[in-house]
Design a protein around this motif. Structure first.
Motif, PDB file in Angstrom:
ATOM      1  N   GLY A  48      23.136  -1.508  -2.829  1.00 30.49           N
ATOM      2  CA  GLY A  48      24.327  -1.699  -2.000  1.00 30.49           C
ATOM      3  C   GLY A  48      25.429  -0.713  -2.323  1.00 30.49           C
ATOM      4  O   GLY A  48      26.144  -0.244  -1.437  1.00 30.49           O
ATOM      5  N   ARG A  49      25.559  -0.404  -3.590  1.00 25.60           N
ATOM      6  CA  ARG A  49      26.611   0.523  -3.997  1.00 25.60           C
ATOM      7  C   ARG A  49      26.402   1.910  -3.366  1.00 25.60           C
ATOM      8  O   ARG A  49      27.331   2.498  -2.825  1.00 25.60           O
ATOM      9  CB  ARG A  49      26.616   0.616  -5.534  1.00 25.60           C
ATOM     10  N   LYS A  51      24.674   2.537  -0.721  1.00 23.40           N
ATOM     11  CA  LYS A  51      24.691   2.488   0.745  1.00 23.40           C
ATOM     12  C   LYS A  51      26.082   2.230   1.314  1.00 23.40           C
ATOM     13  O   LYS A  51      26.358   2.614   2.442  1.00 23.40           O
ATOM     14  CB  LYS A  51      23.706   1.425   1.246  1.00 23.40           C
ATOM     15  N   THR A  52      26.939   1.561   0.562  1.00 23.55           N
ATOM     16  CA  THR A  52      28.282   1.309   1.097  1.00 23.55           C
ATOM     17  C   THR A  52      29.246   2.432   0.743  1.00 23.55           C
ATOM     18  O   THR A  52      30.362   2.467   1.261  1.00 23.55           O
ATOM     19  CB  THR A  52      28.865  -0.006   0.564  1.00 23.55           C
TER      20      THR A  52
END
Lengths: 769, 210, 331
Positions: A48-49, A51-52
């Motif tokens: 997530g890190r 990708k965000t």
């Protein structure tokens, strides 16, 4: 030495004991009695890190020094013979470095508009596009057919003059391969049961108490992943190839490239660190991958070849359409007597238009008969698409089941219970779905709402199957500073396998998910599954656990003398290794790791056969959907969805829910909006973009409440099963049934757009007046 | 059939070009100068000076862009879009393109406080404008509350549409810090997420707005 | 997209200077012109940016109580203008439902009026249709589910794409068109060109001409307007029917009505027959439905779009009701 363990298995909280034989070096499978700290809970996506923050590099984002940009020239015509191609102007165009035909020798036979002719590599994408315009192709235009019904006719232009071999990918159902005949454009029928004739089923239906018969039509849907198909290829030596690929099958791409260029497997490396969706269309290397590699070799520079949105719609796969004539019957107790399905559809120049899965596998019946055929047309080839054949099949079957229930005056949910008596999971799911949705409060009479906007509630079942693959190799490396890294070659399509790996390893090692590093998406790591058939989690997770377990055992061996005990007396939790009977006697994970001889060790876990075959080999789901139908405009809105699904033991509830949401929303998009439209007169797709090819957006998203029903099988060390495909199977059928409940009218054709809804309503008015 | 020209016969090109050198090769430099006004910047570009406007030729011109508070200079043709400059010249590949026609929203960035499709914006129109991209949301290596909320609530699957959706979400929260669900849905209605992650996108934004 | 010169006008004079190049195109927000260029349908030698002209971007009250909107005012600015929302709700509603938030932040009202049709044949480089200078209308016997049901007898069967045009027509808007130092004003209703008159263009603008302002007359006493766009899908979709209604009311009594249809015909389509039905009568659901029937009396659907007649009937009667403050769904 195998050993026997007694496990708590069963559906939800309804558990019973089962003795399972497992290998000596394997952990006791997680079962219904295990309440785990991370597994089955809500662990946030570990990538997530990346990708965000925009740091995640997709294949689309790979930029190499000196990289060229390649583009295809594609046929303007759906059927033609190309005998002459003049590239003399294009090759002189500034920036152009190489031009290669897809076929070494002419003539090239064109079978669909958009078929690849040649590819250009240039310094910039603009130059490549401009050079394409300078290429002169002499087409000998032939007659074409894009309508599957016209294609079936005797004098239709034939798409293939030769027998077509079925090409299956990891996304297709195993065992689908069939020996069938091909005549004209029709390949089939594929008859099931094998060698059956229709007499038996016809007799059974003729003597049934109630029968319904109707024809259902479904459209072609394109996968439309946000990241298009493509590769970046770099020859790092004369005989060494490095390729970033947006793929669902890192190892298959490696094998295909190695085969195409006659390279040893070890000289080809495929990297897929982040991947922008596939849904079944991204298994092979594709013609784009091979051409990119050829251009790169020719131009002696890395080449990026990513398709554009239009190409994505035209050339790299779609869900075939279908025409399904379905006849089903029941006796006066509401028990199904027989199901007869005659189905055909077109996968364009491909195969795989079968739809019989749901009809065959959801209900218990006395007799079954199906005939399925592929019809070739001059259109882009179909490909496996999230539960191939099943959303189509369920759209027809689940509406027919509904219709029969109404005919028998049996509640549609009750009718589904009556006809799945031996499936404990389905019974449990139907019960939960009824409770969640307040089914009992539903008005039993269709079309009861006053006013032009009518609300309805519909139900449908889904079915999918458990596949898991074998021999996947997961390695867990523990370094002497205590850090842990788990690796496997598998790619993450966005389904969350990366997070699943971390979750399992953390659970097994008694560490936190943030303590685990993970590296995936590389053919130089251990063999991993191709992500098709919802195999990834069910296939890989036991190898992850077994690998972590082996690492843990190794740590126990090191810790045992330090704690003056033996390894079998130790346990790991909360970052500590301790004596089970005396948890105060403990060492931190790091203290033990320090004693690792040398620098690190690597423990391998391998996916083997399941410990036993599942009693119920299918995976299930039920969706109840509320819609609002505007009976004056024909516009349908899905307002609320209650979904109950099972996937064995869920590994990470957060990403599991996301997959269920995604399956439902794709299903709604399929039910109401999406339609690949080929111009009848030219054979060219008219809506090959993202505005006229309509995909559900934020304002089309219903409220979704989903329940994941835990089913403990004890079949593997994790008990996991996939969820990607099951979640999209029931949706369109449930929407269809909800429309019927709202209006009293059956819409038997997808997508259920205003035109079709209004025509159906009009037909009813006509019939009743 | 093969056609090629100007191929150096010395094998694959040399590796190990530094990132900085690589970007330079693409015609991009990072400048340590303060942002100039749009008119000053435009004035510098004059080829046919006129009090009534600036006429740029069709070939590459040097543009000064303010991206995430940093000043960059690139040399590109007027036809080049902001999305192309961000990705190809500046290596800011967090901004994606999914359709190239403003229909999918993957390329969404914020320009002067408004979300725009970078694929439908000429880079030359961005000079002197404050551009925010996904790469600018972190500060000192720390993700913003909004980004953390997307992770916490699983507001993403494959992640390809995510940077664009986060930019629209940021813009919403910048102007409407505690939005209602309907406002959230509307704010991200210009994005296509093929994985169908919308429900958790809504949750992520609502939670970040709390 | 082809290479082009780029003229960035500082003022209107600059724009006209740059437009002296015969092979030039105006670009405001750029959404439409870049879309056409990316598809390869337009390849001008020069683009002239007028969004850089500060004098073209305003929402001002005029002397006689009219509202003047600069041509490069964005749809987002119109959608959120308090003045427009209060006095010309149909326009605000139209602007608010166009495309996506990102596009509305860039697209301008002038550009929206001049945008070219969305017909999938016209918009594709694969088809060289009548409107693109070819000799075939591919839609007439082809995939025409979203095409015209009115005004479709003459070859080209596109539908008019601009939602704001429909609202502005119902509100009686006028345009200011400038060329160099000359300015002229005309009713928006007189701006359009039918396929019969010239199949290759949608409006009367000549090369070198520019819309500079849109003028909305002072709202009449008790004027009430409403715009509704019916989409298949709720996130970014083109209308299958859009309708603007402006009523001058005395209580529920309709003293005057303007009803304009978008996505029905090649130009915004005013339906006077429907307006007459309302004239002098109190608005009711029943009356509104009669007006809707009258509006569709001349509809001549193509092979695939008969459903649009039903959709229009529904959207017309509902929009009349909403404009009159009547609940169209009351039972």
């Amino acid at each position: 030495m195998p050993r026997e363990v007694t496990l708590k298995v069963g559906v939800g909280k309804n558990l019973k004991e089962r003795i399972v034989e497992i290998p000596d070096n394997a952990p006791r499978p997680w079962d219904g009695s295990d309440d785990l700290k991370y597994v089955g809970k809500r662990v946030p996506r570990v990538d997530g890190r990346d990708k965000t923050s925009g740091r995640a590099k997709f294949t689309f984002d790979i930029q190499l020094p000196g990289m060229l940009h390649a583009k295809f020239l594609r046929s303007k015509y759906p059927a033609a013979v190309i005998r002459k191609i003049d590239t003399s102007k294009a090759i002189k165009y500034p920036g152009v470095k190489a031009i290669l035909s897809v076929q070494d020798k002419l003539p090239l036979i064109v079978r669909f508009a958009g078929q690849e002719i040649l590819a250009v590599a240039a310094e910039t994408a603009h130059q490549a596009a401009e050079a394409l315009k300078l290429i002169e192709v002499t087409y000998d235009v032939r007659k074409f057919v894009v309508d599957k019904d016209l294609a079936k006719e005797k004098n239709a232009p034939t798409v293939f003059n030769t027998q077509v071999e079925e090409k299956l990918t990891e996304g297709d159902l195993p065992g689908e391969h069939s020996e069938v005949t091909q005549k004209g454009n029709v390949r089939g029928p594929n008859i099931s049961p094998k060698d059956a004739t229709p007499e038996k089923i016809d007799a059974a239906l003729a003597s049934s108490f109630a029968v319904v018969e109707a024809t259902y039509r479904t459209q072609v849907q394109t996968h439309s992943a946000m990241e298009t198909h493509g590769v970046v290829v770099d020859w790092t030596a004369e005989d060494k190839l490095k390729c970033w690929a947006s793929t669902q099958a890192v190892f298959a791409v490696r094998d295909e490239l190695a085969g195409s260029f006659k390279l040893p497997k070890s000289n080809v490396r495929i990297i897929t660190k982040h991947m922008g969706g596939g849904f079944g269309a991204k298994f092979g290397v594709g013609i784009y991958g091979v051409m990119a590699a050829k251009l790169a070799r020719e131009a002696k520079a890395p080449v990026r070849l990513m398709l554009d949105r239009k190409e994505e719609h035209l050339c790299v796969g779609n869900r075939p359409d279908s025409v399904q004539s379905l006849k089903i019957g029941a006796d006066n107790d509401g028990k199904l007597t027989g199901i007869k399905l005659i189905s055909y559809g077109t996968a364009g120049t491909g195969t795989g238009a079968g739809t019989s899965g749901p009809a065959k596998n959801i209900y218990e019946y006395d007799h079954f008969y199906s005939e399925e055929s592929d019809v070739f047309t001059n259109a882009g080839p179909g490909a496996a698409f999230r539960a191939p054949g099943h959303p189509q099949g369920a759209f027809a079957l689940e509406q027919a089941i509904d219709e029969l229930a109404y005919k028998l005056k049996i509640d549609p949910l009750e009718f589904r219970k009556i006809n799945t008596p031996n499936n404990e999971i389905r019974q449990a799911q139907l019960k939960i779905a009824a409770e969640k949705s307040g089914w009992a409060r539903r008005n039993p009479n269709p079309g009861a709402d006053k006013g032009p906007i009518k609300r309805g509630i519909g139900i449908a079942n889904s079915v999918w199957y458990y596949f898991y693959g074998r021999n996947f190799q997961v390695s867990t490396q523990v370094n002497n500073d205590g850090t842990v890294k788990v690796t496997n070659g598998v790619q993450d399509l966005g389904t969350g396998i990366t997070t699943v790996i971390v979750t399992i390893a953390a659970e097994e090692l008694g560490l936190k998910p943030s303590d685990i590093q993970v590296s995936i998406g590389d053919s130089e790591y251990g063999y991993g599954p191709a992500s098709g058939g919802s195999v990834t989690t069910g296939g890989l997770s036991p190898a992850v656990r077994d690998s972590a377990y082996a690492a843990k055992m190794k740590m126990f061996e090191i810790a045992a003398p330090m704690l003056e005990t033996t390894a079998d007396k130790l346990a790991a939790a909360d970052g500590k290794i301790f004596i089970k009977e005396n948890p105060d006697k403990s060492l931190s994970w790091k203290q033990v790791a320090k004693k690792i001889p040398g620098d690190n060790f690597i423990a391998i876990g391998e996916r083997k056969e399941d410990y036993h075959k599942l009693d119920i080999g299918t995976i299930h789901g039920v969706q109840i959907i509320e819609v609002a139908v505007d009976t004056e405009t024909g516009v349908v809105k899905a307002e609320r969805v209650y979904a109950v699904h099972d996937c064995g033991r869920p590994m990470d509830l957060l990403t599991t829910e996301s997959q269920i949401n995604g399956g439902i929303i794709q299903g709604i998009s399929y039910a109401l909006f999406e339609d690949r439209i080929l111009d009848r007169n030219t054979g060219i797709m008219v809506n090959s973009n993202m505005e006229q090819y309509k995909i559900a957006g934020a304002l089309d998203t219903p409220e979704i409440e989903s329940v994941v029903l835990n089913v403990h099988y004890g079949q593997s060390s994790t008990g996991a099963i996939g969820i990607g495909e099951p979640a999209t199977v029931a949706t369109a059928g449930a929407v269809g049934n909800a429309i019927f409940h709202a209006t009293g009218v059956r819409v038997r054709e997808l997508p259920m757009t205003p035109d079709k809804v209004l025509i159906a309503l009009e037909a009813m008015k006509g019939a009743s007046s | 059939m093969a056609h090629s020209k100007d191929v150096k016969k010395n094998g694959p090109i040399s590796k190990g070009v530094s990132r900085r050198g690589f970007l330079k090769g693409l015609g991009a430099t990072s400048l340590g100068v303060a942002a100039a006004s749009k008119s000053e910047l435009l004035a510098k570009l004059e080829h046919a000076p006129s009090p009534n406007g600036t006429l740029l030729g069709k070939n590459a011109v040097a543009l000064t862009l303010n991206i995430n508070g940093k000043i960059h200079q690139v040399k590109v043709e007027p036809r080049i879009t902001l999305a192309e400059v961000l990705r190809d010249n500046l290596g800011l590949t967090g901004t994606k393109t999914g359709c190239e026609r403003g229909a999918c929203g993957a390329c969404t960035v914020i320009m002067e406080g408004a979300t725009i499709n970078a694929c439908m914006t000429l880079a030359v129109d961005a000079i002197g404008q404050k551009i925010e991209t996904i790469e600018g949301l972190e500060s000192d290596g720390k993700l913003s509350k909004l980004q953390e909320s997307f992770i916490e609530n699983d507001g993403l699957q494959c992640g390809f549409c995510t940077p664009g959706i986060i930019m629209s979400s940021k813009n919403l929260l910048d102007t409407n810090p505690k939005p209602q669900l309907e406002e959230v849905k509307k704010a991200v209605s210009g994005h296509i997420c093929r994985c169908g992650t919308y429900p958790k996108v809504f949750e992520s934004i609502l939670a970040a707005g709390k | 997209m082809n290479k082009f010169e780029y003229g960035i006008a500082k003022n209107i004079e600059g724009a006209f200077d740059f437009l002296k190049e015969p092979d030039s195109k105006i670009k405001a927000g750029g959404i439409d012109v870049l879309d056409l260029m990316k598809e390869g349908l337009e390849a001008p030698k020069r683009l002239v940016n007028i969004r850089s002209v500060p004098d073209l971007r305003f929402i001002n009250k005029g002397e006689n109580g009219e509202l003047r909107i600069g041509a490069t005012t964005t749809l987002a600015e119109i959608e959120s203008s308090k003045t427009i929302k209060a006095a010309y709700p149909a326009l605000a509603q139209a602007a608010a439902t166009i495309a996506t938030p990102q596009i509305r932040n860039v697209a301008t009202i002038g550009g929206n009026l001049c945008q070219r049709p969305r017909c999938w044949y016209f918009r594709s480089e694969d088809f060289h249709c009548l409107r693109n200078g070819g000799d075939t209308c591919f839609a007439e016997d082809g995939e025409n589910r979203f095409h015209a049901i009115l005004g479709n007898e003459d070859d080209c069967v596109v539908v008019h794409p601009s939602g704001t045009a429909v609202a502005l027509m119902a509100l009686g808007a006028r345009l200011v068109i400038a060329k160099n130092k000359e300015k002229r004003e005309l009713a928006l209703a007189d701006f359009w060109v039918t396929p019969e008159d010239d199949v290759t263009k949608e409006n009367i603008l000549q090369h070198g001409e520019l819309i500079t302002e849109i003028i909305l007359p002072k709202p009449r006493q008790n004027e009430s307007s409403f715009y509704f766009k019916q989409q298949e899908k709720q996130s970014f979709d083109w209308p299958i029917a859009d309708v603007a209604v402006s009523l001058k009311l005395k209580g529920k009594q309709c003293e005057d009505a303007r009803i304009v249809l978008g996505s029905a015909a090649p130009i915004p389509w005013r339906v006077k027959a429907a307006e007459q039905v309302l004239q002098g009568k109190p608005i009711s659901i029943k009356l509104a439905k009669q007006a809707a029937d009258a509006a569709m009396k001349d509809a001549k659907p193509l092979s695939e779009n008969a459903y649009k007649v039903a959709v229009f009937k529904a959207v017309i009667y509902r929009t009349i009701c909403w404009a009159a403050g009547v609940d169209p769904f009351a039972t």
